[in-house]
Design an enzyme around this catalytic site. Structure first.
Site, PDB file in Angstrom:
ATOM      1  N   ASP A 130       0.994  -0.931  -0.023  1.00 43.15           N
ATOM      2  CA  ASP A 130      -0.034   0.215   0.267  1.00 43.15           C
ATOM      3  C   ASP A 130       0.956   1.335  -0.352  1.00 43.15           C
ATOM      4  OD1 ASP A 130      -2.306  -2.168   0.348  1.00 43.15           O
ATOM      5  OD2 ASP A 130      -2.590  -0.852   2.159  1.00 43.15           O
ATOM      6  N   HIS A 181       3.875  -2.382   3.486  1.00 43.85           N
ATOM      7  CA  HIS A 181       3.783  -0.710   2.386  1.00 43.85           C
ATOM      8  C   HIS A 181       5.425  -0.009   2.591  1.00 43.85           C
ATOM      9  CE1 HIS A 181       0.386  -1.002   5.681  1.00 43.85           C
ATOM     10  NE2 HIS A 181      -0.086  -0.040   5.173  1.00 43.85           N
TER      11      HIS A 181
HETATM   12 ZN   LIG Z   1      -2.854   3.384   3.043  1.00 44.80          ZN
END
Ligand SMILES: [Zn+2]
Length: 252
Positions: free
Chosen positions: A46, A207
């Protein structure tokens, strides 16, 4: 019975919060939170694209023949169209993670629609494809989100494991937090028997970016993957994109 209305109210708030944030809650529409086979691991990233990390990550994934799904933030795609195109060219799937990364639980339907549309548009301009998968920022959903995601031809993807790689902890801490993937792989569960008899493979949420600005430091995420990718490979895991593990647009 003065407490009763308060108790009911608290219950509703609790239920709404559960539906908004709990990764496997289906209160706000269908979601995908597992892969369709125990040996298939869907690694997802992400908050990118991130020029400081994503290119190194693409090389690391290529070294281990791993494909992944990148849930991109529109404002960063706008800054890095070339990198966005490269992620796709190297065999990965592009997902929609909104345009500006707001908490969608606090956004109305119009703002939510705009966030999703802008992200899809900028990905299309950069890479020539429209994302099929959506992940809500912070994992927060709302009662109208499911319908909007569907209208954009996408499915919502949550996760089985979110180890918290945004925390400022040593790489060893993150490596430990990712242990359940190997533990599940070692169990070698036949399809349909794990996680309450549903679909059985893991979806890992990591992430490669930081939602507030470009060039966030995600060195620990890289280090943890450097440690785990060869070990997961030895355990027989296959690293797939969401497209490769879910046949229908939306599968609960
Ligand atoms: Zn996010």
């Amino acid at each position: 019975m003065i407490e009763a209305p308060g108790a009911i109210g608290a219950g509703l708030v609790g239920l709404t919060a559960y539906g908004a944030a709990y990764p496997r809650a289906h209160l706000f529409g269908p979601i995908v939170c597992r892969t369709n086979w125990p040996d298939k691991l869907a690694i997802t990233f992400d908050d990118g694209p991130n020029p400081a990390i994503t290119p190194k990550l693409l090389d690391l994934l290529a070294k281990h023949k791993a494909r992944a799904t990148f849930f991109l933030v529109g404002k960063f795609v706008h800054e890095c169209p070339g990198l966005t195109k490269e992620i796709l060219a190297r065999g990965h799937a592009l997902g929609n993670h909104t345009d500006t990364h707001p908490n969608l639980f606090l956004c109305g339907s119009r703002k939510t629609e705009e966030e999703l549309r802008r992200c899809t548009d900028v990905i299309h301009r950069a890479a020539g494809v429209e994302p099929r998968w959506f992940r809500p920022p912070f994992g927060f959903r709302s009662p109208w989100l499911g319908e909007i995601v569907k209208r954009h031809g996408m499915g919502t993807v949550m996760w089985t494991l979110i180890p918290g790689d945004w925390r400022a902890k040593p790489a060893g801490w993150l490596i430990n937090r990712m242990n359940p993937i190997a533990e599940n792989a070692r169990k070698k569960l036949p399809p349909g028997t794990g996680y309450g008899g549903g679909l059985t493979g893991d979806i890992l949420c990591l992430h490669d970016g930081y939602h507030r600005h470009l060039n966030g430091d995600r060195a620990h995420t890289l280090a943890a993957l450097e440690y785990w990718l060869p070990r997961w490979g030895d355990l027989g895991l296959e690293f797939v994109t969401m497209d490769e593990t879910v046949s229908k647009t939306v599968e609960a």
